[in-house]
Design a protein around this motif. Structure first.
Motif, PDB file in Angstrom:
ATOM      1  N   MET A   1       0.698  -1.275  -0.135  1.00 32.44           N
ATOM      2  CA  MET A   1       0.006   0.081   0.086  1.00 32.44           C
ATOM      3  C   MET A   1       0.819   0.910  -0.530  1.00 32.44           C
ATOM      4  O   MET A   1       1.808   0.990   0.641  1.00 32.44           O
ATOM      5  CB  MET A   1      -0.682  -0.244   1.034  1.00 32.44           C
ATOM      6  CG  MET A   1      -2.252   1.798   1.299  1.00 32.44           C
ATOM      7  SD  MET A   1      -2.696   0.694   2.569  1.00 32.44           S
ATOM      8  CE  MET A   1      -3.674  -0.117   2.069  1.00 32.44           C
ATOM      9  N   ALA A   2       0.183   2.337  -0.811  1.00 28.05           N
ATOM     10  CA  ALA A   2       1.213   3.637  -0.415  1.00 28.05           C
ATOM     11  C   ALA A   2       1.469   3.804  -0.020  1.00 28.05           C
ATOM     12  O   ALA A   2       0.468   3.716   1.509  1.00 28.05           O
ATOM     13  CB  ALA A   2       0.423   4.911  -1.388  1.00 28.05           C
ATOM     14  N   PRO A   3       2.162   4.708   0.777  1.00 28.54           N
ATOM     15  CA  PRO A   3       2.344   5.512   2.293  1.00 28.54           C
ATOM     16  C   PRO A   3       1.258   6.774   2.446  1.00 28.54           C
ATOM     17  O   PRO A   3       0.748   7.101   1.412  1.00 28.54           O
ATOM     18  CB  PRO A   3       4.099   6.125   2.105  1.00 28.54           C
ATOM     19  CG  PRO A   3       4.319   6.379   0.572  1.00 28.54           C
ATOM     20  CD  PRO A   3       3.129   5.097   0.203  1.00 28.54           C
ATOM     21  N   LEU A   4       0.975   6.922   3.647  1.00 22.91           N
ATOM     22  CA  LEU A   4       0.152   7.990   3.776  1.00 22.91           C
ATOM     23  C   LEU A   4       0.504   9.543   4.098  1.00 22.91           C
ATOM     24  O   LEU A   4       1.420   9.887   5.350  1.00 22.91           O
ATOM     25  CB  LEU A   4      -0.881   7.581   5.552  1.00 22.91           C
ATOM     26  CG  LEU A   4      -2.248   8.366   5.380  1.00 22.91           C
ATOM     27  CD1 LEU A   4      -3.373   8.419   4.084  1.00 22.91           C
ATOM     28  CD2 LEU A   4      -2.172   8.371   6.720  1.00 22.91           C
ATOM     29  N   VAL A   5       1.325   9.665   3.497  1.00 19.10           N
ATOM     30  CA  VAL A   5       2.036  10.998   2.687  1.00 19.10           C
ATOM     31  C   VAL A   5       1.013  12.173   2.135  1.00 19.10           C
ATOM     32  O   VAL A   5       0.686  12.317   1.315  1.00 19.10           O
ATOM     33  CB  VAL A   5       3.169  11.125   2.274  1.00 19.10           C
ATOM     34  CG1 VAL A   5       4.157  11.953   2.291  1.00 19.10           C
ATOM     35  CG2 VAL A   5       4.364  10.260   3.075  1.00 19.10           C
ATOM     36  N   ILE A   6       0.901  13.154   3.109  1.00 17.56           N
ATOM     37  CA  ILE A   6       0.382  14.634   3.071  1.00 17.56           C
ATOM     38  C   ILE A   6       1.233  15.506   1.997  1.00 17.56           C
ATOM     39  O   ILE A   6       2.172  15.926   2.680  1.00 17.56           O
ATOM     40  CB  ILE A   6      -0.272  15.449   3.931  1.00 17.56           C
ATOM     41  CG1 ILE A   6      -1.763  14.600   4.728  1.00 17.56           C
ATOM     42  CG2 ILE A   6      -0.908  17.099   3.231  1.00 17.56           C
ATOM     43  CD1 ILE A   6      -1.466  15.227   5.617  1.00 17.56           C
ATOM     44  N   GLY A   7       1.348  16.206   0.826  1.00 19.47           N
ATOM     45  CA  GLY A   7       2.094  16.501  -0.440  1.00 19.47           C
ATOM     46  C   GLY A   7       2.741  16.087  -0.955  1.00 19.47           C
ATOM     47  O   GLY A   7       4.201  16.233  -1.061  1.00 19.47           O
ATOM     48  N   GLU A   8       2.837  14.385  -1.253  1.00 21.54           N
ATOM     49  CA  GLU A   8       3.214  14.345  -1.855  1.00 21.54           C
ATOM     50  C   GLU A   8       3.165  14.571  -3.492  1.00 21.54           C
ATOM     51  O   GLU A   8       2.678  15.012  -3.611  1.00 21.54           O
ATOM     52  CB  GLU A   8       3.512  12.408  -1.678  1.00 21.54           C
ATOM     53  CG  GLU A   8       3.740  11.471  -2.221  1.00 21.54           C
ATOM     54  CD  GLU A   8       3.108   9.832  -1.858  1.00 21.54           C
ATOM     55  OE1 GLU A   8       3.941   9.443  -2.710  1.00 21.54           O
ATOM     56  OE2 GLU A   8       2.114  10.412  -1.501  1.00 21.54           O
ATOM     57  N   GLU A   9       4.801  13.922  -3.894  1.00 21.90           N
ATOM     58  CA  GLU A   9       4.844  14.189  -5.365  1.00 21.90           C
ATOM     59  C   GLU A   9       5.079  12.932  -6.087  1.00 21.90           C
ATOM     60  O   GLU A   9       4.870  12.165  -5.551  1.00 21.90           O
ATOM     61  CB  GLU A   9       6.009  14.842  -5.840  1.00 21.90           C
ATOM     62  CG  GLU A   9       6.447  16.557  -5.502  1.00 21.90           C
ATOM     63  CD  GLU A   9       7.177  17.156  -5.915  1.00 21.90           C
ATOM     64  OE1 GLU A   9       8.083  16.544  -6.805  1.00 21.90           O
ATOM     65  OE2 GLU A   9       7.644  18.232  -5.096  1.00 21.90           O
ATOM     66  N   GLN A  10       4.291  12.158  -7.275  1.00 24.13           N
ATOM     67  CA  GLN A  10       3.834  10.935  -7.482  1.00 24.13           C
ATOM     68  C   GLN A  10       3.896  11.061  -9.061  1.00 24.13           C
ATOM     69  O   GLN A  10       3.007  11.807  -9.244  1.00 24.13           O
ATOM     70  CB  GLN A  10       3.143   9.868  -6.983  1.00 24.13           C
ATOM     71  CG  GLN A  10       2.788   8.343  -7.463  1.00 24.13           C
ATOM     72  CD  GLN A  10       2.491   7.774  -6.478  1.00 24.13           C
ATOM     73  OE1 GLN A  10       2.470   7.430  -5.714  1.00 24.13           O
ATOM     74  NE2 GLN A  10       1.646   6.743  -7.095  1.00 24.13           N
ATOM     75  N   GLU A  11       4.801  10.213  -9.743  1.00 19.52           N
ATOM     76  CA  GLU A  11       4.670  10.227 -11.183  1.00 19.52           C
ATOM     77  C   GLU A  11       3.959   9.180 -11.510  1.00 19.52           C
ATOM     78  O   GLU A  11       5.563   7.888 -10.901  1.00 19.52           O
ATOM     79  CB  GLU A  11       6.103  10.535 -12.027  1.00 19.52           C
ATOM     80  CG  GLU A  11       6.745  11.709 -11.889  1.00 19.52           C
ATOM     81  CD  GLU A  11       7.933  11.848 -12.532  1.00 19.52           C
ATOM     82  OE1 GLU A  11       8.157  10.567 -13.378  1.00 19.52           O
ATOM     83  OE2 GLU A  11       7.834  13.081 -13.056  1.00 19.52           O
ATOM     84  N   GLY A  12       2.751   8.707 -12.089  1.00 14.80           N
ATOM     85  CA  GLY A  12       2.178   7.338 -13.113  1.00 14.80           C
ATOM     86  C   GLY A  12       1.763   6.715 -11.535  1.00 14.80           C
ATOM     87  O   GLY A  12       2.022   6.746 -10.404  1.00 14.80           O
ATOM     88  N   PHE A  13       0.278   5.885 -12.075  1.00 14.43           N
ATOM     89  CA  PHE A  13      -0.311   5.157 -10.910  1.00 14.43           C
ATOM     90  C   PHE A  13      -0.789   4.212 -12.260  1.00 14.43           C
ATOM     91  O   PHE A  13      -0.960   3.970 -12.953  1.00 14.43           O
ATOM     92  CB  PHE A  13      -1.486   6.474 -10.719  1.00 14.43           C
ATOM     93  CG  PHE A  13      -1.412   7.373 -10.078  1.00 14.43           C
ATOM     94  CD1 PHE A  13      -1.601   7.466  -8.791  1.00 14.43           C
ATOM     95  CD2 PHE A  13      -0.744   8.806 -10.998  1.00 14.43           C
ATOM     96  CE1 PHE A  13      -1.777   8.999  -8.378  1.00 14.43           C
ATOM     97  CE2 PHE A  13      -0.512   9.767  -9.857  1.00 14.43           C
ATOM     98  CZ  PHE A  13      -0.877   9.525  -9.278  1.00 14.43           C
ATOM     99  N   VAL A  14      -0.670   3.454 -11.121  1.00  9.98           N
ATOM    100  CA  VAL A  14      -1.789   1.530 -11.540  1.00  9.98           C
ATOM    101  C   VAL A  14      -2.061   1.531 -10.304  1.00  9.98           C
ATOM    102  O   VAL A  14      -3.525   1.260 -10.885  1.00  9.98           O
ATOM    103  CB  VAL A  14      -0.149   0.660 -11.941  1.00  9.98           C
ATOM    104  CG1 VAL A  14      -0.665  -0.555 -12.258  1.00  9.98           C
ATOM    105  CG2 VAL A  14       0.757   1.532 -11.833  1.00  9.98           C
ATOM    106  N   GLU A  15      -2.436   1.350  -9.394  1.00  6.53           N
ATOM    107  CA  GLU A  15      -3.324   0.574  -8.482  1.00  6.53           C
ATOM    108  C   GLU A  15      -3.797   1.401  -7.527  1.00  6.53           C
ATOM    109  O   GLU A  15      -4.127   1.363  -6.803  1.00  6.53           O
ATOM    110  CB  GLU A  15      -3.476  -0.787  -7.662  1.00  6.53           C
ATOM    111  CG  GLU A  15      -2.856  -1.825  -9.188  1.00  6.53           C
ATOM    112  CD  GLU A  15      -1.973  -3.348  -8.368  1.00  6.53           C
ATOM    113  OE1 GLU A  15      -2.418  -3.754  -7.091  1.00  6.53           O
ATOM    114  OE2 GLU A  15      -2.472  -3.833  -8.584  1.00  6.53           O
ATOM    115  N   ASP A  16      -3.175   2.968  -7.921  1.00  7.03           N
ATOM    116  CA  ASP A  16      -4.163   3.822  -6.615  1.00  7.03           C
ATOM    117  C   ASP A  16      -4.458   4.819  -7.033  1.00  7.03           C
ATOM    118  O   ASP A  16      -4.731   4.927  -8.076  1.00  7.03           O
ATOM    119  CB  ASP A  16      -2.517   4.600  -6.304  1.00  7.03           C
ATOM    120  CG  ASP A  16      -0.956   3.809  -5.949  1.00  7.03           C
ATOM    121  OD1 ASP A  16      -2.129   2.812  -5.071  1.00  7.03           O
ATOM    122  OD2 ASP A  16       0.307   4.064  -5.813  1.00  7.03           O
TER     123      ASP A  16
END
Length: 207
Positions: free
Chosen positions: A1-16
Protein backbone atom coordinates in the motif's frame (compact mmCIF):
# COMPACT_ATOMS: atom_id res chain seq x y z
CA UNK A 1 0.00 0.00 0.00
CA UNK A 2 1.22 3.50 -0.80
CA UNK A 3 2.42 5.50 2.22
CA UNK A 4 0.05 7.99 3.83
CA UNK A 5 1.86 11.22 3.00
CA UNK A 6 0.41 14.71 2.69
CA UNK A 7 2.03 16.94 0.05
CA UNK A 8 3.40 13.92 -1.80
CA UNK A 9 4.77 14.02 -5.34
CA UNK A 10 4.34 11.01 -7.59
CA UNK A 11 4.72 10.05 -11.22
CA UNK A 12 2.39 7.41 -12.62
CA UNK A 13 -0.37 5.35 -11.07
CA UNK A 14 -1.26 1.70 -11.53
CA UNK A 15 -3.47 0.61 -8.63
CA UNK A 16 -3.54 3.83 -6.61
CA UNK A 17 -6.23 6.48 -6.14
CA UNK A 18 -6.10 10.09 -5.08
CA UNK A 19 -8.02 10.35 -1.81
CA UNK A 20 -9.34 13.84 -1.02
CA UNK A 21 -10.05 13.66 2.70
CA UNK A 22 -11.29 17.05 3.88
CA UNK A 23 -14.12 19.38 2.91
CA UNK A 24 -12.12 22.61 2.88
CA UNK A 25 -11.14 25.51 0.63
CA UNK A 26 -7.59 24.39 -0.11
CA UNK A 27 -7.33 20.65 -0.86
CA UNK A 28 -6.44 19.94 -4.48
CA UNK A 29 -3.94 18.17 -6.73
CA UNK A 30 -1.63 19.79 -9.30
CA UNK A 31 -1.11 17.63 -12.38
CA UNK A 32 1.82 18.78 -14.52
CA UNK A 33 1.55 18.55 -18.30
CA UNK A 34 4.67 17.14 -19.92
CA UNK A 35 4.28 18.90 -23.28
CA UNK A 36 2.23 21.61 -24.92
CA UNK A 37 -0.60 20.47 -27.18
CA UNK A 38 -3.33 22.28 -29.11
CA UNK A 39 -6.70 20.55 -28.90
CA UNK A 40 -9.71 20.96 -31.16
CA UNK A 41 -11.18 17.47 -30.84
CA UNK A 42 -10.71 15.96 -27.39
CA UNK A 43 -11.93 13.34 -24.95
CA UNK A 44 -11.47 13.71 -21.19
CA UNK A 45 -12.16 10.68 -18.98
CA UNK A 46 -11.82 10.03 -15.26
CA UNK A 47 -13.30 7.86 -12.52
CA UNK A 48 -14.51 9.21 -9.17
CA UNK A 49 -16.28 8.08 -6.01
CA UNK A 50 -17.89 10.62 -3.67
CA UNK A 51 -20.80 11.10 -1.30
CA UNK A 52 -20.98 14.82 -2.14
CA UNK A 53 -24.24 16.05 -3.62
CA UNK A 54 -23.26 19.72 -3.59
CA UNK A 55 -21.19 21.77 -6.04
CA UNK A 56 -17.63 20.58 -6.60
CA UNK A 57 -15.00 20.54 -9.35
CA UNK A 58 -13.28 17.41 -10.64
CA UNK A 59 -10.98 18.72 -13.40
CA UNK A 60 -9.97 22.32 -14.13
CA UNK A 61 -7.52 23.71 -16.70
CA UNK A 62 -6.82 27.44 -17.08
CA UNK A 63 -9.96 28.49 -15.22
CA UNK A 64 -12.66 27.41 -17.72
CA UNK A 65 -10.73 26.41 -20.84
CA UNK A 66 -11.49 22.82 -19.89
CA UNK A 67 -13.64 22.20 -16.80
CA UNK A 68 -15.62 19.25 -15.50
CA UNK A 69 -17.66 20.04 -12.38
CA UNK A 70 -20.72 18.80 -10.51
CA UNK A 71 -23.36 21.48 -10.00
CA UNK A 72 -25.68 19.39 -7.82
CA UNK A 73 -27.09 15.88 -7.47
CA UNK A 74 -28.39 15.77 -11.05
CA UNK A 75 -26.28 18.22 -13.07
CA UNK A 76 -22.77 18.09 -14.55
CA UNK A 77 -21.19 21.30 -15.85
CA UNK A 78 -18.76 21.15 -18.76
CA UNK A 79 -16.77 24.18 -19.94
CA UNK A 80 -14.69 24.12 -23.12
CA UNK A 81 -12.95 27.23 -24.37
CA UNK A 82 -14.87 29.34 -21.86
CA UNK A 83 -18.28 28.16 -23.10
CA UNK A 84 -20.46 26.19 -20.69
CA UNK A 85 -22.88 23.32 -21.11
CA UNK A 86 -24.95 21.51 -18.49
CA UNK A 87 -25.87 17.84 -18.67
CA UNK A 88 -28.53 15.95 -16.72
CA UNK A 89 -27.17 13.04 -14.66
CA UNK A 90 -28.90 9.75 -13.89
CA UNK A 91 -30.69 9.49 -10.56
CA UNK A 92 -29.06 7.59 -7.67
CA UNK A 93 -25.52 7.91 -9.00
CA UNK A 94 -23.45 6.32 -6.23
CA UNK A 95 -20.15 4.47 -5.90
CA UNK A 96 -17.46 4.53 -8.56
CA UNK A 97 -18.55 6.59 -11.57
CA UNK A 98 -16.73 6.70 -14.91
CA UNK A 99 -17.28 9.96 -16.80
CA UNK A 100 -16.06 11.05 -20.24
CA UNK A 101 -16.52 14.32 -22.13
CA UNK A 102 -15.97 14.19 -25.90
CA UNK A 103 -15.82 17.28 -28.12
CA UNK A 104 -16.17 16.94 -31.89
CA UNK A 105 -15.04 20.37 -33.07
CA UNK A 106 -15.99 19.96 -36.75
CA UNK A 107 -19.55 18.93 -35.85
CA UNK A 108 -19.79 21.49 -33.03
CA UNK A 109 -21.02 18.80 -30.63
CA UNK A 110 -20.14 17.73 -27.08
CA UNK A 111 -21.14 14.38 -25.57
CA UNK A 112 -21.10 13.33 -21.92
CA UNK A 113 -20.85 9.63 -21.05
CA UNK A 114 -21.68 8.28 -17.60
CA UNK A 115 -20.50 4.72 -16.92
CA UNK A 116 -20.17 4.21 -20.66
CA UNK A 117 -23.67 5.40 -21.52
CA UNK A 118 -24.16 8.66 -23.49
CA UNK A 119 -26.41 11.50 -22.46
CA UNK A 120 -27.97 13.68 -25.16
CA UNK A 121 -25.30 15.42 -27.25
CA UNK A 122 -25.30 19.21 -27.13
CA UNK A 123 -24.19 21.91 -29.52
CA UNK A 124 -21.08 23.97 -28.82
CA UNK A 125 -20.27 26.18 -31.77
CA UNK A 126 -17.21 28.39 -32.24
CA UNK A 127 -15.35 27.24 -29.13
CA UNK A 128 -11.65 27.97 -29.68
CA UNK A 129 -8.81 25.50 -29.88
CA UNK A 130 -7.38 24.85 -26.41
CA UNK A 131 -3.63 25.10 -25.93
CA UNK A 132 -2.72 22.76 -23.09
CA UNK A 133 0.46 23.59 -21.17
CA UNK A 134 1.56 24.08 -17.58
CA UNK A 135 -0.71 22.31 -15.12
CA UNK A 136 -4.21 21.01 -14.40
CA UNK A 137 -6.02 21.20 -11.07
CA UNK A 138 -7.91 18.16 -9.79
CA UNK A 139 -10.49 18.49 -7.02
CA UNK A 140 -10.94 22.25 -7.23
CA UNK A 141 -11.86 24.95 -9.74
CA UNK A 142 -8.62 26.66 -10.65
CA UNK A 143 -9.65 30.25 -9.93
CA UNK A 144 -11.62 29.44 -6.77
CA UNK A 145 -8.98 27.80 -4.56
CA UNK A 146 -9.33 29.37 -1.13
CA UNK A 147 -12.84 30.60 -1.91
CA UNK A 148 -15.02 27.51 -2.30
CA UNK A 149 -15.03 24.03 -0.78
CA UNK A 150 -13.03 21.32 -2.49
CA UNK A 151 -13.94 17.86 -3.73
CA UNK A 152 -14.10 15.07 -1.14
CA UNK A 153 -13.74 11.47 -2.29
CA UNK A 154 -11.50 9.34 -4.50
CA UNK A 155 -10.31 9.86 -8.06
CA UNK A 156 -8.48 7.60 -10.49
CA UNK A 157 -7.91 6.97 -14.22
CA UNK A 158 -7.56 10.61 -15.35
CA UNK A 159 -6.83 10.53 -19.10
CA UNK A 160 -7.03 13.20 -21.81
CA UNK A 161 -6.90 12.38 -25.53
CA UNK A 162 -6.46 14.70 -28.53
CA UNK A 163 -9.24 12.94 -30.44
CA UNK A 164 -12.86 11.88 -30.10
CA UNK A 165 -13.03 8.36 -28.72
CA UNK A 166 -15.73 6.14 -30.19
CA UNK A 167 -18.75 5.19 -28.03
CA UNK A 168 -17.54 1.58 -28.11
CA UNK A 169 -14.09 2.55 -26.78
CA UNK A 170 -15.60 4.69 -24.01
CA UNK A 171 -17.91 1.84 -23.02
CA UNK A 172 -14.93 -0.52 -22.82
CA UNK A 173 -12.98 1.99 -20.71
CA UNK A 174 -15.93 2.34 -18.33
CA UNK A 175 -16.19 -1.43 -17.93
CA UNK A 176 -12.46 -1.82 -17.37
CA UNK A 177 -12.09 -3.82 -20.59
CA UNK A 178 -9.56 -1.35 -22.02
CA UNK A 179 -6.67 0.56 -20.49
CA UNK A 180 -6.06 2.89 -23.45
CA UNK A 181 -4.05 5.81 -22.04
CA UNK A 182 -4.43 9.43 -23.05
CA UNK A 183 -1.71 11.03 -25.16
CA UNK A 184 -2.14 14.46 -23.51
CA UNK A 185 -2.60 13.17 -19.95
CA UNK A 186 -1.95 9.52 -19.10
CA UNK A 187 -2.76 8.14 -15.66
CA UNK A 188 0.14 5.69 -15.93
CA UNK A 189 2.70 8.48 -16.32
CA UNK A 190 0.95 11.47 -14.69
CA UNK A 191 3.16 13.75 -12.58
CA UNK A 192 1.20 15.10 -9.61
CA UNK A 193 1.67 16.97 -6.36
CA UNK A 194 -0.92 16.87 -3.60
CA UNK A 195 -1.91 20.08 -1.79
CA UNK A 196 -3.50 19.93 1.64
CA UNK A 197 -5.12 16.80 3.01
CA UNK A 198 -4.94 14.67 -0.15
CA UNK A 199 -3.19 11.31 -0.02
CA UNK A 200 -2.26 8.52 -2.41
CA UNK A 201 -3.63 5.12 -1.41
CA UNK A 202 -4.39 1.75 -2.97
CA UNK A 203 -7.65 2.12 -4.88
CA UNK A 204 -10.86 0.50 -3.64
CA UNK A 205 -12.04 0.08 -7.21
CA UNK A 206 -12.34 -3.55 -8.22
CA UNK A 207 -9.77 -4.29 -10.91
Amino acid sequence: MAPLVIGEEQEGFVEDSLLFLTDSRSEHVVLSLRKEMSLSDLTLCLRFNTELRTKHSLFSYNTRDLLLAREDDRTMRVSIGGKELRFRLPADLWGWVHVCVARDASAGLVALYINGEPTVRKQLQSAPTITMSGSVILGHEQDKIGQESSYVGEMVDVNLYDRVLSPRTIRRLARGESEAQGNVISWLTASIQTKGNVVIQRSTRVQ
